[in-house]
Scaffold this motif. Sequence first.
Motif, PDB file in Angstrom:
ATOM      1  N   PHE B  26       1.931 -10.664  -3.740  1.00 46.97           N
ATOM      2  CA  PHE B  26       2.059  -9.852  -2.939  1.00 46.97           C
ATOM      3  C   PHE B  26       1.098  -9.590  -1.760  1.00 46.97           C
ATOM      4  N   LYS B  27       0.982 -10.317  -0.615  1.00 45.76           N
ATOM      5  CA  LYS B  27      -0.013 -10.512   0.214  1.00 45.76           C
ATOM      6  C   LYS B  27       0.127  -9.733   1.440  1.00 45.76           C
ATOM      7  N   LEU B  28      -0.905  -9.648   2.243  1.00 43.04           N
ATOM      8  CA  LEU B  28      -1.016  -9.417   3.542  1.00 43.04           C
ATOM      9  C   LEU B  28       0.151 -10.224   4.384  1.00 43.04           C
ATOM     10  N   PRO B  29       1.252  -9.565   5.067  1.00 43.47           N
ATOM     11  CA  PRO B  29       2.227 -10.367   5.760  1.00 43.47           C
ATOM     12  C   PRO B  29       1.843 -10.634   7.124  1.00 43.47           C
ATOM     13  N   GLU B  30       2.452 -11.578   7.748  1.00 40.87           N
ATOM     14  CA  GLU B  30       1.866 -11.962   9.018  1.00 40.87           C
ATOM     15  C   GLU B  30       2.789 -10.984   9.927  1.00 40.87           C
ATOM     16  N   TYR B  31       1.924 -10.436  10.994  1.00 40.11           N
ATOM     17  CA  TYR B  31       2.506  -9.351  11.480  1.00 40.11           C
ATOM     18  C   TYR B  31       2.013  -9.473  13.194  1.00 40.11           C
ATOM     19  N   ARG B  32       2.722  -8.855  14.052  1.00 40.67           N
ATOM     20  CA  ARG B  32       2.341  -8.831  15.424  1.00 40.67           C
ATOM     21  C   ARG B  32       1.431  -7.376  15.368  1.00 40.67           C
TER      22      ARG B  32
ATOM     23  N   LEU D  98      -5.095  -5.196   3.664  1.00 36.23           N
ATOM     24  CA  LEU D  98      -4.482  -4.445   4.706  1.00 36.23           C
ATOM     25  C   LEU D  98      -5.602  -3.743   5.531  1.00 36.23           C
ATOM     26  N   ILE D  99      -6.538  -3.163   4.766  1.00 38.50           N
ATOM     27  CA  ILE D  99      -7.602  -2.423   5.162  1.00 38.50           C
ATOM     28  C   ILE D  99      -8.411  -3.356   6.161  1.00 38.50           C
ATOM     29  N   SER D 100      -8.770  -4.418   5.546  1.00 37.86           N
ATOM     30  CA  SER D 100      -9.660  -5.547   6.186  1.00 37.86           C
ATOM     31  C   SER D 100      -8.979  -6.120   7.406  1.00 37.86           C
ATOM     32  N   ALA D 114      -2.548   1.078   7.099  1.00 37.37           N
ATOM     33  CA  ALA D 114      -3.273   0.660   6.064  1.00 37.37           C
ATOM     34  C   ALA D 114      -3.734   1.642   5.326  1.00 37.37           C
ATOM     35  N   ILE D 115      -4.404   2.737   5.963  1.00 35.59           N
ATOM     36  CA  ILE D 115      -4.998   3.664   5.398  1.00 35.59           C
ATOM     37  C   ILE D 115      -4.057   4.698   4.473  1.00 35.59           C
ATOM     38  N   ILE D 116      -2.887   4.723   4.905  1.00 38.68           N
ATOM     39  CA  ILE D 116      -1.758   5.509   4.363  1.00 38.68           C
ATOM     40  C   ILE D 116      -1.431   4.857   2.944  1.00 38.68           C
ATOM     41  N   ILE D 117      -1.091   3.562   3.118  1.00 44.23           N
ATOM     42  CA  ILE D 117      -0.835   2.809   2.120  1.00 44.23           C
ATOM     43  C   ILE D 117      -1.962   2.664   0.875  1.00 44.23           C
TER      44      ILE D 117
END
Lengths: 207, 207, 207, 207
Positions: B26-32, D98-100, D114-117
């Motif tokens: 459950f990782k950081l997704p690739e995103y724009r 997400l934060i980093s 990221a902050i809200i999650i």
Amino acid sequence: MFKADRIRAMSDGMFAILITILVLDFKLPEYRVGHLLAAILQQWPILLAYVVSFAYIGTLWLFHHDFFSTISQITPALNIINLLVLFSITLINYATSLISATLSTLNVADLRTAIIIYDICALLISFTFELMYRYVYRHPELKEHQRNANEEAYFIKSDPIISVGIYFASIIISFFSVIIGGAFLLAGIIWHATAYVRLSNKVRRRA
Amino acid sequence: MFKADRIRAMSDGMFAILITILVLDFKLPEYRVGHLLAAILQQWPILLAYVVSFAYIGTLWLFHHDFFSTISQITPALNIINLLVLFSITLINYATSLISATLSTLNVADLRTAIIIYDICALLISFTFELMYRYVYRHPELKEHQRNANEEAYFIKSDPIISVGIYFASIIISFFSVIIGGAFLLAGIIWHATAYVRLSNKVRRRA
Amino acid sequence: MFKADRIRAMSDGMFAILITILVLDFKLPEYRVGHLLAAILQQWPILLAYVVSFAYIGTLWLFHHDFFSTISQITPALNIINLLVLFSITLINYATSLISATLSTLNVADLRTAIIIYDICALLISFTFELMYRYVYRHPELKEHQRNANEEAYFIKSDPIISVGIYFASIIISFFSVIIGGAFLLAGIIWHATAYVRLSNKVRRRA
Amino acid sequence: MFKADRIRAMSDGMFAILITILVLDFKLPEYRVGHLLAAILQQWPILLAYVVSFAYIGTLWLFHHDFFSTISQITPALNIINLLVLFSITLINYATSLISATLSTLNVADLRTAIIIYDICALLISFTFELMYRYVYRHPELKEHQRNANEEAYFIKSDPIISVGIYFASIIISFFSVIIGGAFLLAGIIWHATAYVRLSNKVRRRA
């Protein structure tokens, strides 16, 4: 001298992690949408290497478990030797990934490399276990009192020396035939597992 | 025979790792840049598969915990069976990644493959648990004395056989409908969790 | 005040994981089919960095193990200090990957960066251990009764201060020579390991 | 009802893994040879997010540790609630990444996400802890006898409700200013840590 509880907890923690991280190499394959099954079926080398290494580390844990349950006191030296044992077992994770990668491509030179490196790790493991057995044999004061002299020789006589022979033969044979060399490596690991069953039956009959 | 403490510690260690490494997928997704939220919302299959597998392994741990708290002695054979149980649970990590990947693409053939492989892992888990229950049932000397005959049948009668039926049905049905097949798989896991609650209420009422 | 059992369990769990995840960086190399051996031989920096960091964390665990086996009670403050110790040790994983990467390319500026960061982590570890030793020294009520005054000074007098000196020297020297700076870093780690053996011999002779 | 030992061991195992896998995201950066230092300095968001989340999970562990040391018996329901607590803590690993990532790009929309999650995960954690505190408050038979009525209210009254307020405020504020929203999130975590110190001082003064 310290009580043996915490060295058991530390060892169990490391065994639990070592045996579990093996599965991290057994990952979702890259696949074309609609062709997942084909991609999974090509992962048999990963599954095979995983099953064998899981059985191997599991067997080592069983030996370690039974051995330490005869010990009530530990010394700093035993702590250090135990760390050497655990270090050598950590290398199986790397050797397993070599086996599964080379089983996928089936290049003979690469397979030979992978088998020999797995053998070297297995030799190192058997060697450090032997070191640990001999150390405790020379320090009977670390043992629990209720154990008898027969059992003190229980571990020494058996496993490591024969397995060292099998793994050494596997290395030599791999230069001529990777199939027979690989079979010897597998035989060594199966020998370990059956040795555990055989020895634990012997102990039960005596009790 | 050995005391059961260390087998519990090893099992708990492996359960703790198995349930925790699920989250590594459950990782950081690739995103724009600027579109993180959209990328996260598309990760719902990973979150769903994670929640279900966490609940599943958590339930298995609860059963394992309650079962081993009735046991005071272990044999090498029980140690080996317990390793088989833990091995089969390690495969859930892989099956979970297949489910979340195929839920993302929604290809029917791939979803069928993923559901059936998850079912096979679940069948293997139920089978090895059943093996463990039966072994201890045939060896009442491993139990703590204060337990009564009713409780000895506690685990045997209940869980594994029904769940084997559900998972088997899920496999067959998946060839006709992946939605209903997947629903059966989910039902099997929910059945496990409710079986735990139901059985533990029964034990409490009796006590 | 709480019993010290659970802080030991938590610490052992973290040590077991920290020392084991080091091996996750020791992975299957990228290689051309038929040339696996050459690719493996080029991984010596990873193996070297792994062996050194395993020995380092192993030594820290031995000190931690012996230290906590003299303690029977803990306070929230000791719990927090212990978390700081464990936090600083987690950083070794990162520093190890810097060392193995820069040993592969042998760029002097990068090597200097990697050595200094490893030194800073080692300084932080020695500092937090010192903090922990001093805290317990000022709170003898946390100790087990059977220990004598000599042993209370056992940890304080010895390890951390000298090692802080060695690691600090390594940082300064790295600006002039990365080889000598790296040698000092290695010497600091070896000094730790020998300090453990020396101190544990002293304790044994006294007992 | 079962003894609380094994739930502690399982929880400690999961805390140890959860707090340690955070460091797995703190990896060797991609860098141009000779420019490692510059690449490392750009990793400050990863280090910052790591330090904060380590402190957060560490604080949660301290609360969990102290709370369970007042409990001697567990029920299946408490086991399930504890799994919910641990599940919610596993999500911090994802929220941290997400934060980093968003601190590196500094895009306002992504930072808000990221902050809200992270806030939602923290709310979920506070909620499940509250659930656990209330359950044990309603089941005083699970407590050790030597504890008094005052201490039974010890956990209930304090932490979760205020922190729920802070995290909720952080979510609302983030829609207007990510800097102030982020500051509230950080304040919530620091509040947790100081709440632990404050409460443990109160317990000590009373004892």
